[in-house]
Design an enzyme around this catalytic site. Sequence first.
Site, PDB file in Angstrom:
ATOM      1  N   HIS A  55       0.813  -1.211   0.000  1.00 44.44           N
ATOM      2  CA  HIS A  55       0.000   0.000   0.000  1.00 44.44           C
ATOM      3  C   HIS A  55       0.853   1.270   0.000  1.00 44.44           C
ATOM      4  O   HIS A  55       1.568   1.558   0.972  1.00 44.44           O
ATOM      5  CB  HIS A  55      -0.917  -0.032   1.230  1.00 44.44           C
ATOM      6  CG  HIS A  55      -1.865   1.119   1.339  1.00 44.44           C
ATOM      7  ND1 HIS A  55      -1.507   2.338   1.861  1.00 44.44           N
ATOM      8  CD2 HIS A  55      -3.162   1.218   0.988  1.00 44.44           C
ATOM      9  CE1 HIS A  55      -2.547   3.151   1.830  1.00 44.44           C
ATOM     10  NE2 HIS A  55      -3.564   2.496   1.302  1.00 44.44           N
ATOM     11  N   ASP A  56       0.808   2.022  -1.116  1.00 47.89           N
ATOM     12  CA  ASP A  56       1.327   3.399  -1.197  1.00 47.89           C
ATOM     13  C   ASP A  56       2.796   3.545  -0.803  1.00 47.89           C
ATOM     14  O   ASP A  56       3.174   4.551  -0.177  1.00 47.89           O
ATOM     15  CB  ASP A  56       0.480   4.333  -0.334  1.00 47.89           C
ATOM     16  CG  ASP A  56      -0.910   4.566  -0.899  1.00 47.89           C
ATOM     17  OD1 ASP A  56      -1.286   3.879  -1.861  1.00 47.89           O
ATOM     18  OD2 ASP A  56      -1.625   5.429  -0.373  1.00 47.89           O
ATOM     19  N   LYS A 110      -4.738   4.725  -7.075  1.00 47.85           N
ATOM     20  CA  LYS A 110      -5.549   4.857  -5.862  1.00 47.85           C
ATOM     21  C   LYS A 110      -5.893   6.334  -5.632  1.00 47.85           C
ATOM     22  O   LYS A 110      -5.021   7.197  -5.656  1.00 47.85           O
ATOM     23  CB  LYS A 110      -4.768   4.286  -4.681  1.00 47.85           C
ATOM     24  CG  LYS A 110      -5.428   4.406  -3.329  1.00 47.85           C
ATOM     25  CD  LYS A 110      -4.612   3.614  -2.312  1.00 47.85           C
ATOM     26  CE  LYS A 110      -5.057   3.918  -0.901  1.00 47.85           C
ATOM     27  NZ  LYS A 110      -4.555   5.234  -0.445  1.00 47.85           N
TER      28      LYS A 110
END
Length: 310
Positions: free
Chosen positions: A36-37, A123
Site C-alpha cells: 500500500h502506497d 488509488k
Amino acid sequence: MALPAIAPYRMPSAADLPANKVSWTPDSQRSVLLIHDMQRYFVDAFTSGASPVTELVANIRQLRQHCISLGIPVVYSAQPGGQTPEQRGLLLDFWGAGINGGPHQKQIIDALAPAEGDIVLTKWRYSAFNRTQLMDILRQGKRNQLIICGIYAHIGCLQTASEAFMNEVQPFFVADGVADFSWENHQMALNYAARLCAVTTTTQQLIEQLRPQAIRGGAPLSRQQIRADVVELLQQDAALGDDENLLERGLDSIRLMSLVERWRNTGAEVTFVELAERPTLTDWYAMLTSTAQPPVEVAAAFQRGVRPTA
C-alpha cells in the site's frame, strides 16, 4: 498541510500485538498481497536509515518474495501525481495538493519496485478499494483474504482493512509491515484492526503460516482436540454433551468460522456449511476424522438460523 516529518520509533514486534478477536489463518490459495502506497512522497517523510522505515522495507521485501514463491498475487496501490482540485476532492482540505506532477514523488521506491506480473492500481482515496479494481481482482481470482502492508497504518491501510472486512474479505494486518506517523498512531491502527476487522500478525508469523498445504498440514484431528477447541471458543466446561446442538449452546457464525479456519490449517477439508448443518460434536467427529465427507445443501444450514457472516 504537507506531510509531517516522522521521528524515528521502534517497529512493533510480536510481543506488541494486541489480542486478536478471531483466529483466521492465511491460505496461499485464498490470499492476495497488497503493498500500500510505498511511494517516494510518503516514504521520504520518514527518517532515512532509522526505524521503523528500515524494518518496514525489509519486511515487505521478504513477504513479497515469499508470496511470489507461493503463487500469491501481488498488488500495489499508488496515488497519482498532479491531481486537479476536482480529482483531489476533500483530501485537498486535509492534506493539500499531495504528490506533485513530476516523476520522482509518485514512483514506488526502488527497493520494492513492481516486477512483471505484479498489478499496480491507481488509488484515489484512503481505501485501496475506492474507485479501483481491487475487489474485482479478488473475486475473479476466487480469493477472499487480503494481506495488507505499507503506509500509513492508521489511514489508508486501516481503511482498506475495514472495507475488506465489510465485503467478506478477511484482512491480515502485518504489524511490522506497516508504518505510521508515530508509535501511538501505529498502535491505534493495530488495536482497531484486531478488535473490529482483521487479524494482526507479523511478517515471520505469516511466512510460517503461508506454506503449501502438504507442508502446513499436521496430524489428523483427534476427538480430544476437536472437543478442546470447541470448549475453548464457547468457554464451556468439558461436560458439553457430544449430541448437544452447539448452535443452541452459543456457537455463533464468527466462532464457527474461527473453527473452520483453525481446522483447515491442520489439513482438514471442511466448510462452514458442513459444520453448521450438523452442529454436534458427534457429527463433527465423524466429518473431521474421515477422509470422505458427504455433500451438504447450503439451504439446510440457513434453515437452522446460521449465516456465514456476523
